[in-house]
Design a protein around this motif. Sequence first.
Motif, short mmCIF file in Angstrom:
data_model
loop_
_atom_site.label_atom_id
_atom_site.label_comp_id
_atom_site.label_asym_id
_atom_site.label_seq_id
_atom_site.Cartn_x
_atom_site.Cartn_y
_atom_site.Cartn_z
N PRO A 252 0.93 -1.17 0.47
CA PRO A 252 -0.05 0.00 -0.14
C PRO A 252 0.81 1.12 0.02
CG PRO A 252 0.32 -0.76 2.35
CD PRO A 252 1.04 -1.77 1.44
N TYR B 159 -0.30 4.65 -1.92
CA TYR B 159 -1.05 5.44 -1.45
C TYR B 159 -0.63 6.03 -0.16
CZ TYR B 159 -5.52 6.85 0.93
OH TYR B 159 -6.52 7.63 1.41
N MET C 195 1.10 9.13 -1.42
CA MET C 195 0.21 10.51 -1.73
C MET C 195 -0.15 11.23 -0.23
SD MET C 195 -0.63 10.27 -4.51
CE MET C 195 1.00 9.39 -5.29
N TYR D 1 -3.45 7.72 -13.72
CA TYR D 1 -4.63 7.95 -12.82
C TYR D 1 -4.77 6.65 -11.95
CZ TYR D 1 -9.79 9.04 -12.44
OH TYR D 1 -10.89 9.69 -11.99
N TRP E 217 -3.52 5.18 -6.31
CA TRP E 217 -3.99 3.72 -5.50
C TRP E 217 -5.13 4.12 -4.58
CZ3 TRP E 217 -3.61 -0.67 -7.83
CH2 TRP E 217 -3.99 -1.67 -7.11
N ASP E 218 -5.72 4.94 -4.81
CA ASP E 218 -7.06 5.35 -3.93
C ASP E 218 -8.31 4.63 -4.84
OD1 ASP E 218 -7.24 7.24 -6.03
OD2 ASP E 218 -8.10 8.72 -4.99
N GLN E 219 -9.50 4.85 -4.01
CA GLN E 219 -10.75 4.18 -4.58
C GLN E 219 -11.10 4.68 -5.96
OE1 GLN E 219 -11.74 1.60 -3.45
NE2 GLN E 219 -13.53 1.75 -2.62
N LEU E 220 -10.82 5.95 -6.27
CA LEU E 220 -11.08 6.65 -7.40
C LEU E 220 -10.40 5.82 -8.57
CD1 LEU E 220 -12.88 9.15 -7.86
CD2 LEU E 220 -11.00 10.53 -7.84
N PHE F 247 -8.29 3.05 -8.58
CA PHE F 247 -8.69 1.56 -8.64
C PHE F 247 -9.79 1.30 -9.43
CE2 PHE F 247 -10.49 -2.41 -7.64
CZ PHE F 247 -9.27 -3.29 -7.39
N TRP F 248 -10.89 1.97 -9.20
CA TRP F 248 -12.25 1.71 -9.83
C TRP F 248 -12.39 2.36 -11.08
CZ3 TRP F 248 -14.66 -2.31 -8.52
CH2 TRP F 248 -14.48 -3.21 -7.39
#
Lengths: 236, 254
Positions: B91, B94, B97, B164, B168-171, B173-174
């Motif tokens: 991790p 992340y 960041m 993008y 490695w945040d939710q934004l 990843f998805w």
Amino acid sequence: MSTLPPIELVEGVDPVATPRRIALVRPDRRPAVRTTDEKYVMTFPNLILREVILFQLVVIGLALAAILFDAPLEGIANPLETPNPAKAPWYFLGLQELLHYFPPVVAGVLMPALVVIALVVIPYARINQTAGPLWEGAGPQRPLTLAAAGGAVVALFAAFRCWPIAVPTAGVLLAMFAARGGAGAGRVRRALTKVTLPEWIMVWFAIVATILTVIGTFFRGPGWSFVWPWTRAVAF
Amino acid sequence: MTTLSLDSVFRRLRDTDAWRSVVRHGTASTNRNRSLVVFENLFLHVHPVKVREKTLRFTHTYWLGGIALACALILVATGVLLMFYYHPSVPQAYRDMKELEFVVDNGLFLRNMHRWAAHLMVFATFLHMMRVFFHRAYRPPRQFNWVVGVVLLCVTLLLSYTGYLLPWDQLAFWGVSVGTNMAKEAPLVGEKARFLLLGGNIVSENALLRFYVLHCVVLPVALLLMLSVHIWRVRKDGGVQGPPEAPRGKEEVR
Ligand code: HEM
């Protein structure tokens, strides 16, 4: 002088498609390399300074944006917790919006591939070399052809209930017909009469791409349902 | 008595042997020296020594290619600085960041600058393409440069997209999961291509590493190469082409 090879003319070449210039040089005259009355200026400082200023303006603008707005950062990636909706970055949201109407092969592969192919082909498609406006010298069947082709596109997208494409397509089609016989009309319609067919198509593409991207970015919420932009935050 | 103005200091500096060994031309404001500025400099000599005055007008290019180019340069500079702080692993990516935000001096500013420059570049590139199209500047002899441009557009989008994922945040990843799921649908090659891109069947640590290498090495090199070709060709194709000139109707002849 007599050692020059004989002049050979290539025949059967479409002069509209591949214009060629022939220069006949009289033996008593030196050929001028090129004469033009266009005004030239020194690249330095005229162009170079403008480039430097442009670069500085971009840096300043971006620095201001970076001071005022923070890049988004959400919680750490978690494969087990799917956000609803899960969105791609904004420049792909037009495609993701298409996914709502079409099967994934069509929206995710076929359509983007067609767009890239269409873009590459643009300079090689030898249509409308003279850049004549859409209705210039049009025979009686051009309105019919256009109405049929345009109507088919509208019908196709309407059949998939893809209104964000069907409606603007119909709008552009209407504008095309408004341009017909618009010569004596007001400013807007007169301007429309000058638009060529390739330009109409690109305008159509730009409008559709913008609308799809805006809808996908601002108007889509949980389950890709329609929402108003002020009901949820958008992260870039 | 000599006055010690800034100007005279610069002038003297520019007359030293050391300075003249780097920049050979003299300091006099002559057109000869102005030409030498351009063609004795590796980076400036993509320009001709003289340009048509008309091409300097705002409405000729709206400077959009230049804006995209400026963004590219800013992205390289800020990107290299970001690389000093970033580890492409889970991790830690992340956490980096967060470090940038809370620990590193001006770290958030750096990250913001990189992100907004990336968005602006995509936007400016698209508008640049539109201006080239509506000026009919894709026509002979510029056909090939248009194609190079399309490649540049694709590389720009891919750069933006691979970048993008890196926070490695939710934004991230998805966003990347959604996109690569679309690629999966390509007939025959889709599944394989996705596996190759992600280094697995889902967006994972392997995908992060692959996107990192693509984003920081492969794609920037591709972009800079293609950019060099693109800008070189602008000159070789006869300089920028402004709004279409040849008026069609008689009433439009100036
Ligand atoms: C990374 C993105 C790009 C950069 C940095 C870039 C940069 C530039 C620059 C600096 C120019 C000089 C004139 C001007 O500023 O308009 C130019 C011209 C040109 N660009 Fe691009 N470009 C990019 C993408 C594209 C794309 C996507 C296309 C089209 C598909 C394209 C097609 C052209 C053509 C045909 C010219 C010559 C235009 C003329 O002679 O007027 N470029 N580009």
